[in-house]
Design an enzyme around this catalytic site. Structure first.
Site, mmCIF file in Angstrom:
data_model
loop_
_atom_site.group_PDB
_atom_site.id
_atom_site.type_symbol
_atom_site.label_atom_id
_atom_site.label_comp_id
_atom_site.label_asym_id
_atom_site.label_seq_id
_atom_site.Cartn_x
_atom_site.Cartn_y
_atom_site.Cartn_z
ATOM 1 N N LYS A 9 -9.381 10.020 -5.973
ATOM 2 C CA LYS A 9 -8.850 10.673 -4.765
ATOM 3 C C LYS A 9 -7.544 11.370 -5.099
ATOM 4 O O LYS A 9 -6.806 10.972 -6.030
ATOM 5 C CB LYS A 9 -8.653 9.688 -3.613
ATOM 6 C CG LYS A 9 -7.606 8.577 -3.823
ATOM 7 C CD LYS A 9 -6.186 8.983 -3.494
ATOM 8 C CE LYS A 9 -5.197 7.899 -3.909
ATOM 9 N NZ LYS A 9 -3.843 8.330 -4.109
ATOM 10 N N GLY A 105 -8.395 2.224 -9.922
ATOM 11 C CA GLY A 105 -8.734 0.811 -9.703
ATOM 12 C C GLY A 105 -9.456 0.631 -8.370
ATOM 13 O O GLY A 105 -10.453 -0.098 -8.283
ATOM 14 N N SER A 106 -8.970 1.306 -7.346
ATOM 15 C CA SER A 106 -9.610 1.220 -6.027
ATOM 16 C C SER A 106 -11.023 1.793 -6.086
ATOM 17 O O SER A 106 -11.941 1.281 -5.437
ATOM 18 C CB SER A 106 -8.801 2.012 -4.995
ATOM 19 O OG SER A 106 -7.481 1.544 -4.961
ATOM 20 N N ALA A 107 -11.209 2.854 -6.871
ATOM 21 C CA ALA A 107 -12.539 3.451 -7.037
ATOM 22 C C ALA A 107 -13.482 2.428 -7.663
ATOM 23 O O ALA A 107 -14.627 2.260 -7.217
ATOM 24 C CB ALA A 107 -12.452 4.700 -7.907
ATOM 25 N N ASP A 139 -6.523 1.881 -0.528
ATOM 26 C CA ASP A 139 -7.305 3.093 -0.795
ATOM 27 C C ASP A 139 -8.804 2.817 -0.930
ATOM 28 O O ASP A 139 -9.594 3.743 -1.014
ATOM 29 C CB ASP A 139 -6.848 3.742 -2.123
ATOM 30 C CG ASP A 139 -5.419 4.258 -2.058
ATOM 31 O OD1 ASP A 139 -4.906 4.469 -0.949
ATOM 32 O OD2 ASP A 139 -4.825 4.454 -3.138
HETATM 33 O O1 C5P Z 1 -2.985 -1.693 -1.108
HETATM 34 P P1 C5P Z 1 -2.682 -1.615 -2.560
HETATM 35 O O2 C5P Z 1 -2.833 -2.970 -3.247
HETATM 36 O O3 C5P Z 1 -3.428 -0.542 -3.285
HETATM 37 O O4 C5P Z 1 -1.150 -1.219 -2.676
HETATM 38 C C1 C5P Z 1 -0.457 -1.306 -3.891
HETATM 39 C C2 C5P Z 1 1.035 -1.338 -3.616
HETATM 40 O O5 C5P Z 1 1.458 -0.080 -3.088
HETATM 41 C C3 C5P Z 1 1.479 -2.365 -2.587
HETATM 42 O O6 C5P Z 1 1.737 -3.603 -3.192
HETATM 43 C C4 C5P Z 1 2.749 -1.748 -2.029
HETATM 44 O O7 C5P Z 1 3.833 -1.967 -2.905
HETATM 45 C C5 C5P Z 1 2.451 -0.268 -2.090
HETATM 46 N N1 C5P Z 1 1.946 0.283 -0.809
HETATM 47 C C6 C5P Z 1 2.826 0.397 0.260
HETATM 48 N N2 C5P Z 1 2.371 0.933 1.443
HETATM 49 C C7 C5P Z 1 1.099 1.357 1.560
HETATM 50 C C8 C5P Z 1 0.195 1.254 0.495
HETATM 51 C C9 C5P Z 1 0.658 0.703 -0.693
HETATM 52 O O8 C5P Z 1 3.997 0.021 0.160
HETATM 53 N N3 C5P Z 1 0.708 1.892 2.735
#
Ligand code: C5P
Length: 299
Positions: A9, A105-107, A139
């Protein structure tokens, strides 16, 4: 055996609001799935095998293959949810840069949910898959659906955007990755009083009309400033792409990948050659968007 292809993405808009009590940031983003792909293959394994993960391709040697890998956790999560034994061999073939701000990683997590659901014939309802995806990462739900979508909340609440035409992107990969939490932390330091974000109406209009020139002019990313602060060399990459005639250029997500919009396929090829010659990035790829999310390609 099931093979799933899943796209990277980019964020056409990434507007980051204040830090929430749970540590995440409220945001408004426009996700756009592009044709840089990972492939996830799930093969049945005998009872007691557990989850066995292997990885090849772009940046594979830097990735763990245990429960610290989000792809591994995705298999565990869907097995637990369906109450089936988590015995499976998973193989990731990486085409999406690791820690590049393109949600590689999300993919993989979205690909594993889709692959295990098919392999184990679970028929998990879409809404339940999306909830599992949101638990795995902000994501992940978008990578299940793909296309172009507005993301709110922490990015996991989606509403699809209808776009006209296909857009041509040139993607400049950087040496090494950037940590997403570190980039958000730098954002907090630089913007301690970030306002609540709003969806860009000019961007929505450009997408509705399929107007690449207008889209190029409206690309925006609040994480660009902190990403460039942590990696000043990105400024040179961005300047080089714009000097070579890109319609617009931004850091992708939390970086360090930079993406540039081209007028058409021919312009994307010219831009790729020109950008490669500047020596400001590790390698340059071309991709189109929007493309579908995680899709089973062979069974
Ligand atoms: O959700 P995900 O594990 O992919 O997010 C990784 C990191 O990105 C979170 O630990 C946070 O530090 C940051 N993040 C954030 N706000 C978001 C999405 C991600 O602060 N809306």
């Amino acid at each position: 055996m099931i093979t799933v292809r899943v796209p990277a993405k980019i964020n056409l808009q990434l507007s980051v609001g204040p830090r929430r009590e749970d540590g995440y940031h409220s945001l408004i983003t426009v996700f756009h799935a592009v044709s840089l792909m990972d492939e996830v293959t799930a093969t049945p394994a005998p009872a007691g095998t557990g989850i066995v993960l292997s990885v090849e391709g772009e940046g594979a040697s830097t990735l763990s293959t245990d429960d610290s890998n989000i792809a591994w956790r995705a298999a565990r999560m869907i097995a637990d949810h369906a109450d089936v034994p988590a015995d499976v061999r998973l193989h990731l073939s990486k085409g999406i840069p690791v820690a590049g701000g393109m949600a590689g990683g999300s993919a993989d997590a979205a690909g594993v949910l889709t692959a295990c659901d098919a392999l184990w014939r679970l028929g998990t309802p879409r809404a339940e898959l999306e909830l599992l995806a949101a638990d795995l990462g902000s994501d992940v739900p978008f990578l299940l659906s793909g296309g172009t979508a507005v993301g709110t909340g922490r990015g996991e609440v989606l509403s699809p955007v209808l776009t006209r035409s296909e857009f041509h992107w040139v993607i400049a990969l950087a040496e090494g990755g950037l940590s997403t939490p570190a980039v958000y932390a730098e954002y907090d330091r630089l913007r301690p009083d970030a306002p609540e974000p709003h969806l860009s109406e000019p961007l929505m209009q450009a997408l509705r009309l399929g107007d690449a020139t207008a889209l190029g002019a409206t690309l925006s990313n609040d994480l660009q400033m902190p990403a460039v602060a942590l990696r000043p060399a990105l400024r040179r990459t961005l300047d080089a792409g714009l000097e070579e005639g890109a319609l617009g250029g931004i850091v992708s997500g939390s970086g360090p990948t930079c993406v540039f919009l081209a007028r058409d396929a021919g312009h994307a090829l010219d831009l790729t050659v020109a950008l490669s010659a500047t020596g400001t990035c590790r390698s340059v790829r071309r991709a189109t968007g929007p493309v579908a999310g995680a899709t089973v390609v062979t069974t």
